[in-house]
Motif scaffolding. Sequence first.
Motif, PDB file in Angstrom:
ATOM      1  N   ASN A 130       5.911 -12.490 -20.936  1.00 17.28           N
ATOM      2  CA  ASN A 130       5.922 -10.918 -20.960  1.00 17.28           C
ATOM      3  C   ASN A 130       6.840 -10.779 -19.587  1.00 17.28           C
ATOM      4  N   SER A 131       7.727  -9.879 -19.559  1.00 15.72           N
ATOM      5  CA  SER A 131       8.367  -9.717 -18.488  1.00 15.72           C
ATOM      6  C   SER A 131       7.652  -8.876 -17.098  1.00 15.72           C
ATOM      7  N   ILE A 132       6.888  -7.963 -17.576  1.00 13.41           N
ATOM      8  CA  ILE A 132       6.160  -7.368 -16.718  1.00 13.41           C
ATOM      9  C   ILE A 132       4.762  -7.200 -17.038  1.00 13.41           C
ATOM     10  N   PRO A 133       3.767  -7.693 -16.188  1.00 19.01           N
ATOM     11  CA  PRO A 133       2.355  -7.631 -16.714  1.00 19.01           C
ATOM     12  C   PRO A 133       1.894  -6.469 -16.529  1.00 19.01           C
ATOM     13  N   LYS A 134       0.905  -6.075 -17.577  1.00 15.75           N
ATOM     14  CA  LYS A 134       0.189  -4.881 -18.008  1.00 15.75           C
ATOM     15  C   LYS A 134      -0.512  -4.352 -16.713  1.00 15.75           C
ATOM     16  N   THR A 135      -1.250  -5.009 -16.019  1.00 16.20           N
ATOM     17  CA  THR A 135      -1.992  -4.623 -14.551  1.00 16.20           C
ATOM     18  C   THR A 135      -1.770  -5.860 -13.703  1.00 16.20           C
ATOM     19  N   MET A 136      -1.750  -5.442 -12.505  1.00 14.26           N
ATOM     20  CA  MET A 136      -1.639  -6.311 -11.389  1.00 14.26           C
ATOM     21  C   MET A 136      -2.460  -5.750 -10.230  1.00 14.26           C
ATOM     22  N   LYS A 137      -2.975  -6.783  -9.481  1.00 17.44           N
ATOM     23  CA  LYS A 137      -3.729  -6.381  -8.090  1.00 17.44           C
ATOM     24  C   LYS A 137      -2.706  -7.143  -7.073  1.00 17.44           C
ATOM     25  N   TYR A 138      -2.709  -6.353  -6.109  1.00 13.44           N
ATOM     26  CA  TYR A 138      -2.248  -6.711  -4.730  1.00 13.44           C
ATOM     27  C   TYR A 138      -2.909  -6.242  -3.635  1.00 13.44           C
ATOM     28  N   GLY A 139      -3.591  -7.135  -2.829  1.00 10.30           N
ATOM     29  CA  GLY A 139      -4.283  -6.818  -1.693  1.00 10.30           C
ATOM     30  C   GLY A 139      -5.638  -6.276  -2.362  1.00 10.30           C
ATOM     31  N   ASN A 140      -6.055  -4.974  -1.785  1.00  7.03           N
ATOM     32  CA  ASN A 140      -7.044  -4.428  -2.516  1.00  7.03           C
ATOM     33  C   ASN A 140      -6.830  -3.356  -3.648  1.00  7.03           C
ATOM     34  N   HIS A 141      -5.526  -3.354  -4.149  1.00  6.02           N
ATOM     35  CA  HIS A 141      -4.934  -2.426  -5.127  1.00  6.02           C
ATOM     36  C   HIS A 141      -4.857  -2.923  -6.429  1.00  6.02           C
ATOM     37  N   ILE A 142      -5.102  -2.312  -7.403  1.00  8.70           N
ATOM     38  CA  ILE A 142      -5.107  -2.560  -8.717  1.00  8.70           C
ATOM     39  C   ILE A 142      -4.039  -1.426  -9.513  1.00  8.70           C
ATOM     40  N   SER A 143      -3.143  -1.882 -10.254  1.00 11.87           N
ATOM     41  CA  SER A 143      -2.430  -0.647 -10.914  1.00 11.87           C
ATOM     42  C   SER A 143      -2.094  -1.362 -12.268  1.00 11.87           C
ATOM     43  N   SER A 144      -1.852  -0.349 -12.989  1.00 11.34           N
ATOM     44  CA  SER A 144      -1.109  -0.595 -14.448  1.00 11.34           C
ATOM     45  C   SER A 144       0.200   0.253 -14.483  1.00 11.34           C
ATOM     46  N   ASP A 145       0.480   1.131 -13.493  1.00 15.64           N
ATOM     47  CA  ASP A 145       1.672   1.742 -13.624  1.00 15.64           C
ATOM     48  C   ASP A 145       2.719   0.823 -13.229  1.00 15.64           C
ATOM     49  N   GLU A 146       3.911   0.853 -14.028  1.00 16.24           N
ATOM     50  CA  GLU A 146       5.100   0.027 -13.957  1.00 16.24           C
ATOM     51  C   GLU A 146       5.836   0.138 -12.623  1.00 16.24           C
ATOM     52  N   LYS A 147       5.664   1.370 -12.008  1.00 13.62           N
ATOM     53  CA  LYS A 147       6.473   1.594 -10.638  1.00 13.62           C
ATOM     54  C   LYS A 147       5.540   1.232  -9.575  1.00 13.62           C
ATOM     55  N   GLU A 148       4.337   1.060  -9.598  1.00 16.62           N
ATOM     56  CA  GLU A 148       3.558   0.667  -8.639  1.00 16.62           C
ATOM     57  C   GLU A 148       3.458  -0.882  -8.687  1.00 16.62           C
TER      58      GLU A 148
END
Length: 177
Positions: free
Chosen positions: A106-124
Amino acid sequence: MTDEFYAELRNIIAKPTPMTKIDTNNYPVWFTPALRQSLEEKLKYHRRFKKYKNPRDYDTFSMLRNRCKKLIKNDYKNFVSSVESSLDDDIKFFWRFVNDKKNNANSIPKTMKYGNHISSDEKEICEFFSNYFSSVFANPEETIFYSHNELSNRSNCTLSDNTITPDHIQQKIAKLD
């Protein structure tokens, strides 16, 4: 009349139609016959355990599961090794492997965690990548380049110490098949 019609129709179809079974293989190309057999046997014991609740079936299933995990690791390692060793002889084999990997990812993960933040928004998620890469970016103006004489005097020379020019890259690309 209908029976005669269908009998004649079957005869007409049977004459020019090849009667071979098409093998539908649901396993990856790198699965060995031993691994396939172990997977089928593991599935058989799993079904038996679910149906009869016999602890011996579960023990056998568990043992086969461990064997399958080891075989999968070993078979995949051997396959990748064969891909690497075939680079000089069969470059198409390598590119089939790469393209297959690329098509399955998959080219873009459905959810991602960076630091203390988790997002499922593609822009984030894109912002997460941007923040990460900007945090590890080294400014090219601050990069130190060494001359050949300086490099030859260094005992611990690494790949990052070498300078690669666009002309050098262009020459290498021109030599590719």
